[in-house]
Structures are given as structure tokens and as C-alpha cells.
Design an enzyme around this catalytic site. Structure first.
Site, PDB file in Angstrom:
ATOM      1  N   ASP A 104       0.755  -1.287  -0.031  1.00 42.52           N
ATOM      2  CA  ASP A 104       0.141   0.072  -0.043  1.00 42.52           C
ATOM      3  C   ASP A 104       0.817   1.355   0.000  1.00 42.52           C
ATOM      4  O   ASP A 104       0.196   2.242  -0.396  1.00 42.52           O
ATOM      5  CB  ASP A 104      -1.039  -0.035   1.272  1.00 42.52           C
ATOM      6  CG  ASP A 104      -0.069  -0.010   2.507  1.00 42.52           C
ATOM      7  OD1 ASP A 104       1.129  -0.047   2.474  1.00 42.52           O
ATOM      8  OD2 ASP A 104      -0.963   0.070   3.590  1.00 42.52           O
ATOM      9  N   HIS A 105       2.023   1.129   0.461  1.00 41.05           N
ATOM     10  CA  HIS A 105       2.982   2.393   0.583  1.00 41.05           C
ATOM     11  C   HIS A 105       3.680   2.882  -0.554  1.00 41.05           C
ATOM     12  O   HIS A 105       4.120   4.050  -0.635  1.00 41.05           O
ATOM     13  CB  HIS A 105       4.025   2.095   1.718  1.00 41.05           C
ATOM     14  CG  HIS A 105       3.306   2.449   3.014  1.00 41.05           C
ATOM     15  ND1 HIS A 105       2.060   2.123   3.629  1.00 41.05           N
ATOM     16  CD2 HIS A 105       3.849   3.365   3.894  1.00 41.05           C
ATOM     17  CE1 HIS A 105       1.975   2.336   4.648  1.00 41.05           C
ATOM     18  NE2 HIS A 105       2.956   3.245   5.127  1.00 41.05           N
ATOM     19  N   ASP A 127       3.372  -0.528  11.274  1.00 41.16           N
ATOM     20  CA  ASP A 127       3.158   0.773  10.838  1.00 41.16           C
ATOM     21  C   ASP A 127       2.336   1.384  12.120  1.00 41.16           C
ATOM     22  O   ASP A 127       1.522   0.737  13.049  1.00 41.16           O
ATOM     23  CB  ASP A 127       1.811   0.648   9.960  1.00 41.16           C
ATOM     24  CG  ASP A 127       1.491   2.101   9.064  1.00 41.16           C
ATOM     25  OD1 ASP A 127       2.259   2.385   8.212  1.00 41.16           O
ATOM     26  OD2 ASP A 127       0.770   2.654   9.739  1.00 41.16           O
ATOM     27  N   SER A 165       5.564   7.868  12.561  1.00 41.63           N
ATOM     28  CA  SER A 165       5.526   6.697  12.032  1.00 41.63           C
ATOM     29  C   SER A 165       6.339   5.907  12.817  1.00 41.63           C
ATOM     30  O   SER A 165       7.420   6.125  13.549  1.00 41.63           O
ATOM     31  CB  SER A 165       5.838   6.709  10.626  1.00 41.63           C
ATOM     32  OG  SER A 165       5.332   7.477   9.594  1.00 41.63           O
TER      33      SER A 165
END
Length: 779
Positions: free
Chosen positions: A123-124, A188, A665
Site C-alpha cells: 500500500d505504501h 505501521d 511513524s
């Protein structure tokens, strides 16, 4: 008198009557995709029987789940804020940027498969540029090498793999893997999203994930518990997002550090399951270990809608351990009345600057924030549920009915392929596109800086507003002049039509195409899709039955992937005459320490990504970023360049930092990079939780000034000794001997939170080194 046979029969029947069924007698799979991994409520039941006897007090809900997953409930010391708990999580999840390093570390442990169910989510690495379909195709082409590595490594080690386009890790977890009473860790910081399904879910660095994947207990400092009592019921424009925006304003970005935020009270049942997920997701912005809601029927509705009715039924049977005990005590208590809660806008530049919408326009003017709104962005892992999308669509439809299109650019990021397919089927996407909206890929995109933004030049002052979770300087578009605000999707959508920030949709009117004024109605939407969820394209790769023949794809000549080499162990001596690489001024997040955006492509190559180390941190010596003096040569250079020069000469160095160093993060690269470039210690006023643990895992000294005011005594050109390492012990402070340029000296006391096991990590050179040496000794 009964005949012998009759007496025997009665005795047998009585025995049956007293043998109460155990919760563990029922076997329920944790996920529809993992039929052979079962929810272990029996462990929680058994552990709590022991813990209750020991503590003899009511337990909060989060305590029940944590203590229910203790590795050794008989002997584990349990003191909030003090003890280090050894826990056995149910599962691990990794996003693609952090998964690369986590898997590279796991590979070096030499194990054939993960000890607990594990998934990787792509997804990143998908950059938002021109639209979802084309952006996804471009990302698959650009990142082919990394995706091939992840696909083959997950297949090799028995890990579930969610391909690019599947969606954002936290939404996929909520839809498929989260379950009430579970404990999971994820690489995450927004892993707590799963707290919306009554799960304790914590963001960690990759090294912690490797421990759990390798069957080693996960270590967590026993959290304090902050209770947030919700009363009343949301209505009108107020949304679950406004609950956490309000809480962030109360607790600030560090107010939740070392604590779990546990929501309680009658107002909880008025929130949807996905709304509770939104609140837990953004709890990361207050530094909390995690956030969680107790089990209720709204979670049951969501589980049934996502075809997990059996889990809902099982959780209902276990409800006594999925809610707090009556009389449970909290370390801090906050009360919020949902009846009177105003919609909020938080920012700019920090997620805890909370402003009620009724005061926002005046704050914009007072502070000189750019009134014109350039871009409005909804979606992300925080706010892209079916409920969020349909409420925003109701606003867009009303504007369209009055002949209006958006005045600011308007983007929509679906959180998952399932959400995208469902809102496409139900006409929601058509509604957004009809007013000028642009649908982006099912990925993180602008939320994490993956945004090829071209409507403003870098350095140009402008405003954007998002329904995301994080808005640090340059976070979304790498432009430090962008004023980024955070609000609910409802407010963001309304602002898109106003095109300016001095607009309050609750009170102000817009002018329709017919020249008449109109005011938006209260938003409305469906908590769950009336026609059920459309799963969309199948993007999941299950591990193959035969894994022995799978070869993991890592090219020796790659500039994106690099096999790891062990760090050098401690030399057994106190450290002397160390230069200060940089004395950091003010806020220093993991984005400052290891920038995202274009650097994400190097997440699997430690040498290359280390070239971004601390390039965003402000040097107190000159007020500039990425410009420090080499204390040996007197020459100025980039931070990683000077660090590399010290490393080449075998000179270790330290960093001096301010409060809450490493917030943001869970990026373990922010700890790996200083270790790789020869750093020995990070010395600060205070640390963010995840970053402090990450530093320890990599063999770095994470130290704090016993007196935070001593930060001011350090000059950038000082040399320092760290004294006391030869007798390094839990609870025993170290000494920083400071040698000033003028020849004077002073001693400063340094505190630390290392326990015995973590001190062994330091001595071995890293936690992974220690793990590998123990595995080798057992062979």
C-alpha cells in the site's frame, strides 16, 4: 438405597453435570483466509484466572487482553508504567515499505516459517499522480523488483500476501483479520485501527515483528490506561473523527505516551464499528501505545457484514472478558459529551492543534493561514469506510443538485478494493466524479507523501485539508509551506465546494448555479452497505502448499534490496571523546530522521536509504536542515555525509535531541540508519515510545537527560564521554562527561529505561545479533 448400577449411573450423570464447558472447546478460525489458525479465548480465560488472583482488583478491558496474552502469567511482574511485559501476540501485519526490512531480518534468523499468522500489504509504494488505475499500473512497473521480492519471500515463509491495489493495510486488517480480544502487532504506527473491533493492536518496528514471527515473546512496557468516557450521542455534522480530534487537542502529541487509551461509557454504542476504528487509528497522533473500544453489538454487525458471523457469535459468548470490570481504575480520565461535541479542524503542521469549526474562520484570519483552499482530500486508512464515503457523497449530491462543482481540487482514496468496488456499484464514485472529484488508487498515497503534486511550487504558501491522520510539515507533499489541516470527510467535502477556509457549513451558505443561496443539510449515510459488500478483484496470494521450491528474489546488484550484515557488538568500554553529529532543535519526527516520499523505494536497501538520515532535522548551530560541521575537519556538509566521514575513521558519534524525539511513524529505518552510519547514542529530553524501542533493538543507546534542562548545557561543538557502560544496569543512570571547546568540563546525569534483556541487545550489537547467537548455540 439405590442399586449399585443405578448409583454408578447417577454418579456419572452428576460428573457430567459439573463438567462446565470451556470457551476453548469451540474452535473458531481467526480469519476466513486462515482456516487452521484459531481464536484462543481459552488462553485469555486461563491467564486472567491467575492474574486476578495475583492482583486482586478490577481490570480495565485493555488489561484483560494484554494480561490474557502474557507468556508467563504466574511470574510476570505487573506494574503499570514500570514492568516490561512479555506477550504472545496472535498475529503480525506488515506494510510493504517496512515489510522489506522485517523480512530481510527474519531471513537472517534462519527459520522456515513464521510462528504466528503474518501478512504483508502493498500500500505504501503507489504514488498518486493522475488517477487510480494508471497510478497503480505505473507503481507495479516501477516497483516490480520489490513486489517480486515480497511475493516470493511471503510464499517461502508462509506469509499471506496482499498485492498492490488491495488497499491500505489497516482497512484490510479490519475487513479480514481483526477480532475482539485479539492481540496483534503491525509495522505501521496506525495499526491501532483494529481497536475498532475490540482488538489490542500496536504499531512496532520491524525488529519487534521479527521477534514474534520467530516465536520470541514481544516485550512491551506495561502501559498506563487513560479512560475516555463517552456520553450522549453524535448528531448533525459531528462524527467519530471529531472525537479523536478533540482528544488530540486535550492530550497533545505526547499526552498518550506510555498509555493505552480505552473508550468507555454509554456513548460508545452510538458509534459505528468503522467509526471506532477511525478514533483508534488516529490515537497514534497522541503517542498512545494503542487505543481500544470494548465489545458491543455494532462490532457484531460489522463482523456479520464482512462474513464473519461465527466470530461475532463467539465474541458474544466471551463478552465478560471483552469489556472492563465494574470499578476498574484508570490512570487518567477524560469525559466527552457527544451531544455537544462540535466538528473540529486540527492543524496546521501538528495534529493536536484543535479548533472547533465555530472558531476556525477567525483562527484562519488571526494566524494568517492561507484562506484559499487548494486541495481537499478524503479517504485513507483513517476515514474511507462505506459510512464515510456515503456521508460525503450526500454532501456532493446536494451541491450538484444546486449546480455546483468543487472549487478546490478534490481527491478520494478508497481504503480497500472492497470499499472501492462497493461504492462503485452503489453510484458513490459516480457522484464524486460528477462534481469534479478524482479517485486515487486503493493505497496510502498523499497521506504518507506519495503524491506527485504539481499545482503549487515547492515553497509556495498554500492550504490543503484532509481526512487523514497526520499533518506534520511537508508530510503530504514535501512542501514545508503547505498548511495541512485535518478534519472529518464531511467537513473536507464541504470545504471543497467552498474553496476557502473561512467557511462553516453548519451556519454559512453557498450560492448555487441559479444565483440562490443554500445551506448544506446535515450529512447522511449508511453505516453498512444495504446490498452487502462487493469484494471486487481478488488480490490475495495465499502461501503455496509446497514452499521448499520457492526461491526468494534478491539481486546482488540491486539498488533497492540489500541483504543485511550483523552490526558490530559493543567493545566492552566506556565511550570517550565522541563528537556531536547534530544538536537537533525542536520537533524531530521519524519523517525528519528518515524522510518518506521518494525515499520509500530504498526501504529494503539500508546503505542507500541511510543517505536520508536526519536531513529534515534542524541544526541548532545554524538553524538549517541538513547542514552540520565535521568536528574533525571543520568542513560543513550534509548530515549523512558527515556521519559517513566519521564512520570511515572509526569515530562513533551522538545526537542530541529535544522532547518527544522520534514521534510519528513506526519507521525503524530511523533507528537503523544512525546505527549503520556509526552512531552510538541518541540523547534527548524525551522519546516517543516506538522509536525508543526501535533504537534499543538496533543496539543504539537511547538515553534521556535526567534533568531535561541539561539539554541547554550541550554545545554543538562539544566532545562527550559516556561513563558507566561497564556497569550498565537497569535503573542505574549513566554519566555524560562534557568537554567544552573552551576547555571546561561538566558532568550530566543520563537516565534510561533499559531492562536486563535490552542491555544484552546493546552488548550483542543488536537484538537480532543476540537472537542469532542463541539460535546458533542451540544447534
Amino acid at each position: 438405597m439405590f442399586p449399585a448400577a443405578s448409583r454408578a449411573a447417577r454418579k456419572f450423570a452428576a460428573g457430567l453435570a459439573t463438567a462446565a464447558p470451556r470457551i476453548g472447546d469451540t474452535k473458531v478460525a481467526m480469519s476466513l483466509l486462515e482456516k487452521d489458525s484459531f481464536i484462543n479465548y481459552q488462553r485469555i480465560e486461563d491467564n486472567l484466572a491467575i492474574v486476578r488472583q495475583r492482583l486482586n482488583r478490577p481490570l480495565t478491558y485493555s488489561e484483560k487482553i494484554l494480561y490474557g496474552h502474557l507468556d508467563d502469567p504466574h511470574n510476570q511482574d505487573i506494574t503499570r508504567g514500570v514492568s516490561y511485559l512479555k506477550l504472545r501476540p496472535d498475529r503480525v501485519a506488515c506494510q510493504d515499505a517496512t515489510a522489506q526490512m522485517a523480512i530481510l531480518q527474519f531471513m537472517s534468523a534462519g527459520l522456515p516459517t513464521t510462528a504466528v499468522p503474518t501478512t504483508v500489504h502493498c500500500d505504501h509504494l503507489i504514488e498518486a499522480q493522475i488517477g487510480g488505475v494508471k497510478d497503480l499500473a505505473r507503481a507495479i512497473d516501477i516497483n516490480k523488483e520489490v513486489y517480486d521480492f515480497l511475493a516470493t519471500a511471503t510464499a517461502k515463509y508462509g506469509i499471506g500476501f496482499w498485492k498492490p491495489g488491495s488497499g491500505i493495510i489497516h482497512q484490510i486488517i479490519l475487513e479480514n483479520y481483526a477480532f475482539p480480544g485479539g492481540l496483534m502487532i503491525g509495522t505501521d504506527s496506525h495499526t491501532p485501527n483494529a481497536g475498532g473491533l475490540a482488538m489490542i493492536a500496536c504499531g512496532v518496528g520491524g525488529a519487534d515483528a521479527v521477534d514474534v514471527m520467530s516465536d520470541i515473546p514481544w516485550e512491551l512496557k506495561c502501559p498506563k490506561v487513560i479512560g475516555v468516557n463517552l456520553k450522549g450521542k453524535l448528531s448533525g455534522w459531528a462524527t467519530p473523527k471529531d472525537v479523536i480530534l478533540k482528544v488530540a487537542g486535550i492530550l497533545t502529541v505526547k499526552g498518550g505516551t506510555g498509555a493505552i487509551v480505552e473508550y468507555t461509557g454509554p456513548g460508545v454504542s452510538s458509534l459505528s464499528c468503522t467509526g471506532m476504528g477511525t478514533i483508534c487509528n488516529m490515537g497514534a497522533e497522541i503517542g498512545a501505545t494503542t487505543s481500544v473500544f470494548p465489545w458491543n453489538h455494532r462490532m457484531g454487525d460489522y463482523l456479520k457484514a464482512t462474513k464473519r458471523g461465527e466470530i461475532a457469535q463467539y465474541a458474544a459468548q466471551f463478552a465478560h472478558n471483552l469489556t472492563p470490570d465494574e470499578g476498574a481504575e484508570y490512570d487518567e480520565y477524560i469525559e466527552i459529551d457527544l451531544n455537544t461535541l462540535e466538528p473540529h479542524v486540527n492543524g496546521p503542521f501538528t495534529p493536536d492543534l484543535a479548533t472547533p469549526i465555530s472558531k476556525f474562520a477567525s483562527e484562519v484570519k488571526k494566524n494568517g493561514w492561507p484562506e484559499e483552499l487548494k486541495v481537499a482530500l478524503i479517504g485513507s486508512c483513517t476515514n474511507s469506510s462505506y459510512e464515510d464515503m456515503t456521508r460525503s457523497a450526500s454532501i456532493a449530491k446536494e451541491a450538484k443538485d444546486h449546480g455546483l462543482d468543487v472549487k478546490a481540487k478534490f481527491t478520494i482514496t478508497p481504503g480497500s478494493e472492497q470499499v472501492r468496488a462497493t461504492i462503485a456499484r452503489d453510484g458513490v464514485i459516480d457522484t464524486f466524479e460528477s462534481v469534479g472529484g478524482l479517485v486515487l488508487a486503493n493505497a496510502c498515497g498523499p497521506c504518507i507523501g506519495q503524491w506527485d503534486r504539481r499545482d503549487v511550487k515547492k515553497g509556495e504558501k498554500n492550504s490543503i485539508i484532509t481526512s487523514y491522520n497526520r499533518n506534520f510539515t511537508g508530510r503530504n507533499d514535501a512542501n514545508p509551506a503547505t498548511h495541512a489541516f485535518v478534519a472529518s470527510p464531511d467537513l473536507v467535502t464541504a470545504f471543497a465546494f467552498a474553496g476557502k477556509l473561512d467557511f462553516n457549513p453548519l451556519t454559512d451558505s453557498l450560492v448555487g448555479a441559479d444565483g440562490k443561496e443554500f445551506k448544506f443539510s446535515d450529512p447522511s449515510g449508511n453505516e453498512l452497505p444495504p446490498k452487502g459488500y462487493d469484494p471486487g478483484e481478488n488480490t490475495f496470494q495465499a502461501p503455496p502448499a509446497d514452499r521448499a521450491s520457492v526461491n526468494v528474489a534478491v539481486s546482488p546488484s540491486s539498488d533497492r534490496l540489500q541483504l543485511l550484515k550483523p552490526f558490530t557488538p559493543w567493545d566492552g568500554k566506556d565511550a570517550e571523546n565522541l563528537p556531536i553529529l547534530i544538536k537537533v532543535q525542536g520537533k524531530c519526527t521519524t519523517d525528519h530522521i528518515s524522510a518518506g516520499g521518494p525515499w520509500l523505494k530504498y526501504r529494503g536497501h539500508l546503505e542507500n536509504i541511510s543517505k536520508n538520515m536526519l536531513i529534515g532535522a534542524i541544526n541548532i548551530e545554524n538553524g538549517e536542515a541538513n547542514k552540520v560541521k565535521n568536528q574533525d575537519t571543520g568542513a560543513w556538509g550534509a548530515v549523512p555525509e558527515v556521519a559517513g566521514q566519521y564512520k570511515e575513521k572509526g569515530v562513533k558519534w551522538v545526537v542530541i535531541g529535544d522532547h518527544n524525539y522520534g514521534e510519528g511513524s513506526s519507521r525503524e529505518h530511523a533507528a537503523l540508519e544512525p546505527r549503520f552510519l556509526g552512531g552510538l547514542a541518541i540523547i534527548v529530553r524525551s522519546f516517543a515510545r516506538i522509536h525508543e524501542t526501535n533504537l534499543k533493538k538496533q543496539g543504539m543507546l537511547a538515553l534521556t537527560f535526567a534533568d531535561p534542562a541539561d539539554y541547554d548545557k550541550i554545545q554543538p561543538d562539544d566532545r562527550v564521554d559516556i561513563v558507566g557502560l561497564t556497569t550498565f544496569a537497569p535503573g542505574k543512570n549513566l554519566t555524560l562527561k562534557v568537554h567544552h571547546k573552551d576547555g571546561s568540563e561538566e558532568s550530566i546525569e543520563l537516565a534510561h529505561s533499559f531492562n536486563e534483556g535490552q542491555i544484552e541487545w546493546f552488548k550483542a550489537g543488536s537484538a537480532l545479533n543476540l537472537m542469532a547467537s542463541k539460535a546458533k548455540a542451540q544447534k
